[in-house]
Design an enzyme around this catalytic site. Structure first.
Site, PDB file in Angstrom:
ATOM      1  N   ASP A 228       0.902  -1.149   0.000  1.00  0.00           N
ATOM      2  CA  ASP A 228       0.000   0.000   0.000  1.00  0.00           C
ATOM      3  C   ASP A 228       0.940   1.198   0.000  1.00  0.00           C
ATOM      4  O   ASP A 228       1.582   1.482   1.022  1.00  0.00           O
ATOM      5  CB  ASP A 228      -0.898   0.013   1.252  1.00  0.00           C
ATOM      6  CG  ASP A 228      -1.912   1.147   1.170  1.00  0.00           C
ATOM      7  OD1 ASP A 228      -1.535   2.244   0.726  1.00  0.00           O
ATOM      8  OD2 ASP A 228      -3.072   0.934   1.556  1.00  0.00           O
ATOM      9  N   HIS A 229       1.036   1.872  -1.149  1.00  0.00           N
ATOM     10  CA  HIS A 229       2.110   2.864  -1.261  1.00  0.00           C
ATOM     11  C   HIS A 229       1.935   4.030  -0.281  1.00  0.00           C
ATOM     12  O   HIS A 229       2.890   4.747  -0.009  1.00  0.00           O
ATOM     13  CB  HIS A 229       2.280   3.343  -2.705  1.00  0.00           C
ATOM     14  CG  HIS A 229       1.160   4.167  -3.220  1.00  0.00           C
ATOM     15  ND1 HIS A 229       0.048   3.611  -3.794  1.00  0.00           N
ATOM     16  CD2 HIS A 229       0.971   5.501  -3.240  1.00  0.00           C
ATOM     17  CE1 HIS A 229      -0.775   4.577  -4.135  1.00  0.00           C
ATOM     18  NE2 HIS A 229      -0.244   5.732  -3.817  1.00  0.00           N
TER      19      HIS A 229
ATOM     20  N   HIS B 287      -6.112   2.549   1.557  1.00  0.00           N
ATOM     21  CA  HIS B 287      -5.254   3.683   1.905  1.00  0.00           C
ATOM     22  C   HIS B 287      -5.731   4.432   3.167  1.00  0.00           C
ATOM     23  O   HIS B 287      -4.963   4.655   4.099  1.00  0.00           O
ATOM     24  CB  HIS B 287      -5.181   4.687   0.753  1.00  0.00           C
ATOM     25  CG  HIS B 287      -4.717   4.092  -0.528  1.00  0.00           C
ATOM     26  ND1 HIS B 287      -3.652   3.218  -0.610  1.00  0.00           N
ATOM     27  CD2 HIS B 287      -5.161   4.219  -1.796  1.00  0.00           C
ATOM     28  CE1 HIS B 287      -3.466   2.869  -1.868  1.00  0.00           C
ATOM     29  NE2 HIS B 287      -4.372   3.454  -2.606  1.00  0.00           N
TER      30      HIS B 287
END
Ligand code: NAP
Length: 487
Positions: free
Chosen positions: A177-178, A240
């Site tokens: 999950d950037h 996110h």
């Protein structure tokens, strides 16, 4: 202040989907920047793999083109690009067939870290995992990296976890999950757990509420078909925003190690209350009048009666000792007024104002900005300078990374750079564990099932606005308001 770059061990990184959009836009530029920073040992190798026919030189040209298009974001010495290209090679591989696998297996070096990036659609994850074993390419120390979306509900996420678990241990699976790789997000942990100042106040007794906003100005564009099957809840909240919420709300882990941190995040998700329908507002953007370049949501997708949301705002409650009574307001959407990602921790009023009612109401707000201009700001109340009695104003104690780090800000790795290097280092702290992902879906599913069963339609909102009216009301009715989304 000069940032320290510690080289990682020698590695072979295979990018399945090495010719795809994500590889071109994110993965390859990130690797190049780490190469420029001197973090890759000379023996590090990057192997692109996809069905397209290409030789090594063809792939190197492909990567040069991608770096030209998507920028390197970093000034590099002459010749660095050539050096980077020497680390690259390519194998034509079909994830579903036999083509290319023996060649790829023969290419892998013995005795170095092996990482396999699954930058392909999730329907191929199982095929890739199985073949990596069948062709003897995965050892006990190998890692796989998988991208979002990790399932579209609890059942599909479980099935994916099960498929991967047939061939890899949890300790080998890196679910990206950037958002977790962003500098500010990690700084959030540093600020919370590295200072005495905040943690004693970090609870329902002192925090009035918390707002998390991720606003985009773009519409769904060419991703309409994918997006319409997903919507803001699946595309943004479940992953996110949920990850940001967890880092804000979790208890201090006993140490900064992957399972200690992820255990605490999991407890937050499990403590989330179900959300009643009146605490959820869903929206869909309208066309920008007089701008044919900005059509409405329904013109971007195949189904002209789609009820998929391009905006969502929610009021969440966490049932535990720390947070009982402190609401968390989350909102995210497309085609909004500005491009902003921020978390705001809004502290309660002082119990009594010695300055009287004319001094007004002032609150401390800690704002954690993910974009633009990553940094943190603490709003404090001071006396307005000059004569004329005790008038109070709020001023920011601002810590912008770009300003604080000066020229070194350029050296701060972006999310993909950091996360890929963490894979090589074998550090899973900033990656989602399988049970975390499942818990997030277990909380999300009934909400989606609920509005689908009721046939709720999203509320239209104007392009370039802050979202639907009802989203504003969600806070107004609690006597609060959203922070402004700046254009
Ligand atoms: P994409 O542009 O469609 O690329 C897919 C890649 O997979 C191509 O390199 C394709 O190359 C390869 N491929 C397809 N079928 C294959 C097969 N049978 N065997 C071997 N290779 C195969 O997709 P993408 O946008 O890069 O996305 C990749 C993954 O990242 C997806 O799971 C996506 O959801 C996720 N993701 C993407 C983004 C983004 O910004 N793009 C952001 C977040 C997550 P060939 O056709 O040559 O085989």
């Amino acid at each position: 202040m000069v940032s320290r770059v510690i080289p990682v061990d020698e590695f072979d990184l295979v990018i399945f989907g090495g010719t795809g959009d994500l590889a071109r836009r994110k993965i390859l530029p990130a690797l190049f920047r780490r190469f420029c920073a001197g973090q890759m040992e000379p023996g590090a190798r990057i192997i692109g793999a996809a069905r397209s026919e290409m030789d090594d030189d063809g792939y190197r040209n492909f990567v040069r083109e991608a770096l030209r298009e998507f920028g390197t974001g970093r000034s590099c010495e002459e010749g660095t690009l050539d050096g980077f290209c020497e680390t690259l090679s390519y194998v034509t591989v079909d994830a579903r067939g036999t083509q290319g696998w023996k060649e790829l297996a023969a290419k892998m070096k013995i005795g170095v870290v092996r990482a396999f990036y699954f930058s392909v659609g999730p329907s191929l994850f199982g095929d890739l995992a199985e073949r990596l074993h069948q062709y003897g390419m995965a050892d006990a120390d190998s890692r796989i990296v998988v991208e979002k979306p990790f399932g579209r509900d609890l059942a599909t996420a479980r099935a994916l976890n099960h498929t991967l678990a047939l061939h890899f241990d949890e300790g080998q699976i890196y679910r990206i999950d950037h958002y977790l790789g962003k500098e500010t997000v990690q700084n959030l942990m540093a600020v919370r757990f590295g200072n005495m100042l905040f943690e004693p106040l970090w609870n329902a007794q002192y925090v009035d509420h918390i707002q998390i906003t991720v606003a985009e100005t773009v519409g769904v564009g060419g991703r309409g078909e994918y997006y319409d099957r997903s919507g803001a809840m699946r595309d943004m909240i479940q992953n996110h925003l949920m990850q940001l919420l967890c880092l804000i709300a979790m208890e201090p882990p006993a140490k900064f190690d992957p399972d200690a941190v992820r255990d605490e995040k999991l407890k937050v998700i499990r403590a989330l209350d179900p959300v009643p329908p009146e605490d959820i507002v869903r929206g869909q953007y309208l066309a920008e009048p007089d701008d044919p370049e900005k059509p409405g949501y329904l013109e971007h997708v195949d189904n002209p009666r789609s009820k998929t949301e391009s905006f969502i705002a929610m009021r969440l409650a966490i049932s535990n000792w720390r947070w009982k009574g402190t609401p968390f307001y989350l909102r995210t959407g497309k085609r909004l007024r500005g491009r902003t990602s921020e978390i705001a921790v809004v502290f309660k009023d002082t119990p009594h104002s010695i300055f009287g009612p004319e001094a007004g109401r002032h609150r401390n707000i800690l704002t954690i900005r993910l974009q633009p201009n990553e940094g943190m700001e603490l709003g404090v109340t001071i006396k307005e300078p000059g004569p004329g009695g005790m008038r109070l104003i709020d001023v920011p104690l601002d810590m912008s990374f770009a300003e604080a780090l000066g020229p070194d800000a350029e050296e701060v790795p972006d999310a993909y750079e950091r996360l890929i290097m963490d894979v090589v280092r074998g550090n899973q702290t900033l990656f989602m564990r399988g049970d975390e992902v499942e818990a997030a879906w277990a909380w999300t599913d009934p909400l989606i099932d609920g509005w689908e069963a009721r046939g709720d339609a999203p509320e239209p909102y104007e392009s370039g606005s802050s979202g639907p009216e009802d989203a504003l009301m969600l806070m107004h009715r609690d006597g609060r308001r959203w922070r402004e989304i700046r254009a």
